[in-house]
Scaffold this active site. Structure first.
Site, PDB file in Angstrom:
ATOM      1  N   PHE A 138      11.700  70.982 -33.470  1.00  0.00           N
ATOM      2  CA  PHE A 138      11.623  70.996 -33.997  1.00  0.00           C
ATOM      3  C   PHE A 138      11.389  72.513 -34.137  1.00  0.00           C
ATOM      4  O   PHE A 138      11.000  72.513 -33.659  1.00  0.00           O
ATOM      5  CB  PHE A 138       9.856  70.218 -34.051  1.00  0.00           C
ATOM      6  CG  PHE A 138       8.958  70.858 -35.306  1.00  0.00           C
ATOM      7  CD1 PHE A 138       8.999  70.013 -36.187  1.00  0.00           C
ATOM      8  CD2 PHE A 138       7.960  71.854 -35.147  1.00  0.00           C
ATOM      9  CE1 PHE A 138       8.376  70.425 -37.616  1.00  0.00           C
ATOM     10  CE2 PHE A 138       7.174  72.231 -36.120  1.00  0.00           C
ATOM     11  CZ  PHE A 138       7.067  71.310 -37.586  1.00  0.00           C
ATOM     12  N   ASP A 225      13.715  78.393 -29.068  1.00  0.00           N
ATOM     13  CA  ASP A 225      12.194  78.489 -30.205  1.00  0.00           C
ATOM     14  C   ASP A 225      11.190  78.553 -28.695  1.00  0.00           C
ATOM     15  O   ASP A 225      11.354  77.382 -28.163  1.00  0.00           O
ATOM     16  CB  ASP A 225      11.817  77.477 -31.208  1.00  0.00           C
ATOM     17  CG  ASP A 225      11.109  77.415 -31.825  1.00  0.00           C
ATOM     18  OD1 ASP A 225      10.284  77.724 -31.366  1.00  0.00           O
ATOM     19  OD2 ASP A 225      11.184  76.454 -32.886  1.00  0.00           O
ATOM     20  N   LYS A 254       2.659  79.420 -32.230  1.00  0.00           N
ATOM     21  CA  LYS A 254       1.052  79.935 -31.278  1.00  0.00           C
ATOM     22  C   LYS A 254      -0.050  79.477 -30.263  1.00  0.00           C
ATOM     23  O   LYS A 254      -1.093  80.638 -30.749  1.00  0.00           O
ATOM     24  CB  LYS A 254       1.619  77.810 -30.030  1.00  0.00           C
ATOM     25  CG  LYS A 254       2.319  77.057 -31.894  1.00  0.00           C
ATOM     26  CD  LYS A 254       2.119  75.189 -30.972  1.00  0.00           C
ATOM     27  CE  LYS A 254       2.698  74.727 -32.131  1.00  0.00           C
ATOM     28  NZ  LYS A 254       3.475  73.851 -32.720  1.00  0.00           N
TER      29      LYS A 254
END
Ligand SMILES: *Cc1c(COP(=O)(O)O)cnc(C)c1O
Length: 401
Positions: A138, A225, A254
C-alpha cells in the site's frame, strides 16, 4: 454497554468514500477518546498509526498553540528555519542526507517516485523507467501511488493507470531477481519494510539483504515506504533498522507529525537530484507542521519512547499470543514489530477482522483491520503497561462474546 449500531449521522454533503463505524469521537486525552454519548474508548488505532503522542499531549498542545500565535504558514518562497531544523533532526536520526517536505504519505511517495524517474532519465539514460513494487503493498491513493500499490481492488475504475510499474510477490527474492533480469530499465524497487495495510507482514532479513545487494549490483534505487513503519512505530526510528540495511530513498508521514499533517521524502546525498523548480508543495514543511514533527521527535528522545515501544510491543505481542495458543482454531499467529502488531485469523475462523473490531468497539477498545483476516494494533507510542493490559482485557471480552 449500549449497543453500537444506531444509525449513522446524516452526511448528505460528504462524498461517501468511507465505510465508517457508527461512532462520533469528540474528545481525547492520552490513549483514550470519548464519543458524543460520553462513552470512553482505549484508542489502539491512533488515527491509524498517526497520533504518536496520543491525544492532547501537553507538549504538542503547547508547541502548536505557541507556533500558531507566532507564525503558522509562509510560502517556500522564503527560508523556513523550522524546516531546516526538522531536516537536520531527521538526517541525524536516519541514514539520509536530504529531505523534502510534503503533507501526506501519498505525496511523500509521489516525491520518491519522481526522484527515481529523474535518476533513471539523468543518471541511467532510461527513457521508459520501471519501478518494481510488491503485491499486497500500500503506497497511497493518488494516481501514481495507487498504481504503485499492488492491490487491484484499489485500482478498479481508475485506469488508465500510470505506466512504469511492475509487481512481484513480497519477501520472495527469487521472483524479484527474475523480474529484474527480465526487464531492461528498472530504476527502482519500492517496498514497505513491513507491510501495514496489506496485513502487518514483516519484511524478512534475508530478503532485504538480498534486495539491497541486487540494487547495489545493478544500480537500482532501493526506496522504502516508511509511512506507517517509521518515526518510532517499530521500536526503532525506522523499520529498515530491523532489516540491517539502508535505503537510498525513503518516505515518512503518518506518525511524523503526531496527527498534524506532514510527510517527507528523504534520500542519500547522491540521489538528491531535484533542482529548483523540479518539485514543490504549497503547504509542504510549513512552520506549524515542522514544529509538530520536531515536538514528536524530541518527545521520542526525551521520553525514551523507542525502548518503551519495544517493551509495550513485546507485552502486547505476548498477550495476543495467548489467544493464539488458546484458540488455534481461530487464530493463525501474531506478527509485527514494536507497536505495529497484527492478530491473524484463520480463513476458517467463525468471524472476520471487521467483526472483532465491531465487537471491540462495544467493549471500549478501538482497533482497525488490516485486510479481512488481520486485526491491527497501533496504539500511541506513549501507551502504558496498564493500558496494554486493559486493551487485552477488553479484547478478551469482545472475543468471549
Ligand atoms: C497510510 C499509508 C500511505 C498513504 O498515506 P496517506 O497519508 O494516506 O496519503 C502510504 N504508504 C503506507 C505504507 C501507508 O501505511
Amino acid at each position: 454497554m449500549t449497543t453500537l449500531l444506531e444509525s449513522p449521522p446524516a452526511t448528505p454533503a460528504l462524498m461517501p468514500t468511507y465505510n465508517r463505524f457508527p461512532v462520533t469521537l469528540v474528545r481525547g486525552a492520552g490513549c483514550r477518546v470519548w464519543d458524543d454519548q460520553g462513552r470512553e474508548y482505549l484508542d489502539f488505532v491512533a488515527g491509524i498509526a498517526t497520533c504518536s503522542l496520543g491525544h492532547a499531549h501537553p507538549r504538542l498542545v503547547q508547541a502548536m498553540s505557541d507556533q500558531i500565535q507566532q507564525l503558522h504558514h509562509v510560502s517556500n518562497l522564503y527560508h523556513i528555519p523550522l524546516q531546516a531544523e526538522l531536516a537536520a533532526f531527521l538526517t541525524r536520526h536516519s541514514g539520509a542526507d536530504r529531505v523534502f517536505f510534503a503533507n501526506s504519505g501519498a505525496e511523500a511517495n509521489e516525491g520518491a517516485i519522481k526522484l527515481a524517474r529523474k535518476y533513471a532519465h539523468t543518471v541511467k539514460g532510461y527513457e521508459q523507467p520501471v519501478i518494481i513494487t510488491a503485491q499486497a503493498s500500500f503506497h497511497g491513493r493518488t494516481l501514481a501511488t495507487l498504481t504503485a500499490t499492488g492491490q487491484p481492488k484499489y485500482q478498479k475504475h481508475f485506469d488508465p493507470l500510470v505506466p512504469g510499474f511492475v509487481y512481484v510477490p513480497y519477501n520472495d527474492l527469487t521472483a524479484l531477481t527474475k523480474t529484474v533480469l527480465e526487464l531492461e530499465q528498472v530504476a527502482a524497487i519500492l517496498l514497505e519494510p513491513i507491510q501495514g495495510e496489506g496485513g502487518v507482514r514483516p519484511g524478512e532479513w534475508d530478503y532485504f539483504q538480498g534486495v539491497r545487494r541486487l540494487c547495489d549490483e545493478r544500480g537500482i534505487l532501493l526506496i522504502l515506504d516508511e509511512v506507517q513503519s517509521g518515526m518510532g512505530r517499530t521500536g526503532r526510528w525506522w523499520g529498515y533498522e530491523r532489516l540491517g540495511i539502508e535505503p537510498d530513498i525513503f518516505s515518512s508521514a503518518k506518525g511524523l507529525g503526531g496527527g498534524i499533517p506532514i510527510g517527507a521524502v528523504l534520500c542519500k546525498e547522491q540521489y538528491s537530484l531535484f533542482q529548483p523548480g523540479d518539485h514543490a508543495s504549497t503547504y509542504g514543511g510549513n512552520p506549524l507542521a515542522c514544529r509538530a514533527a520536531l515536538t514528536v521527535g524530541q518527545a521520542i528522545l526525551e521520553l525514551d519512547l523507542l525502548s518503551q515501544v519495544q517493551q509495550r510491543g513485546e507485552q502486547l505481542h505476548q498477550g495476543l499470543n495467548e489467544w493464539v495458543t488458546a484458540h488455534p482454531d481461530w487464530f493463525q499467529e501474531v506478527r509485527g514489530w514494536g507497536l505495529l502488531q497484527g492478530l491473524v485469523l484463520r480463513p476458517s475462523a467463525p468471524f472476520q477482522a471487521g467483526d472483532i473490531v465491531q465487537r471491540a468497539i462495544a467493549k471500549g477498545l478501538l482497533l482497525v483491520p488490516a485486510g479481512p483476516q488481520v486485526i491491527r494494533f497501533v496504539p500511541p507510542l506513549i501507551v502504558t503497561e496498564g493500558e496494554v493490559n486493559l486493551a487485552l482485557e477488553r479484547l478478551g471480552d469482545a472475543l468471549k462474546q
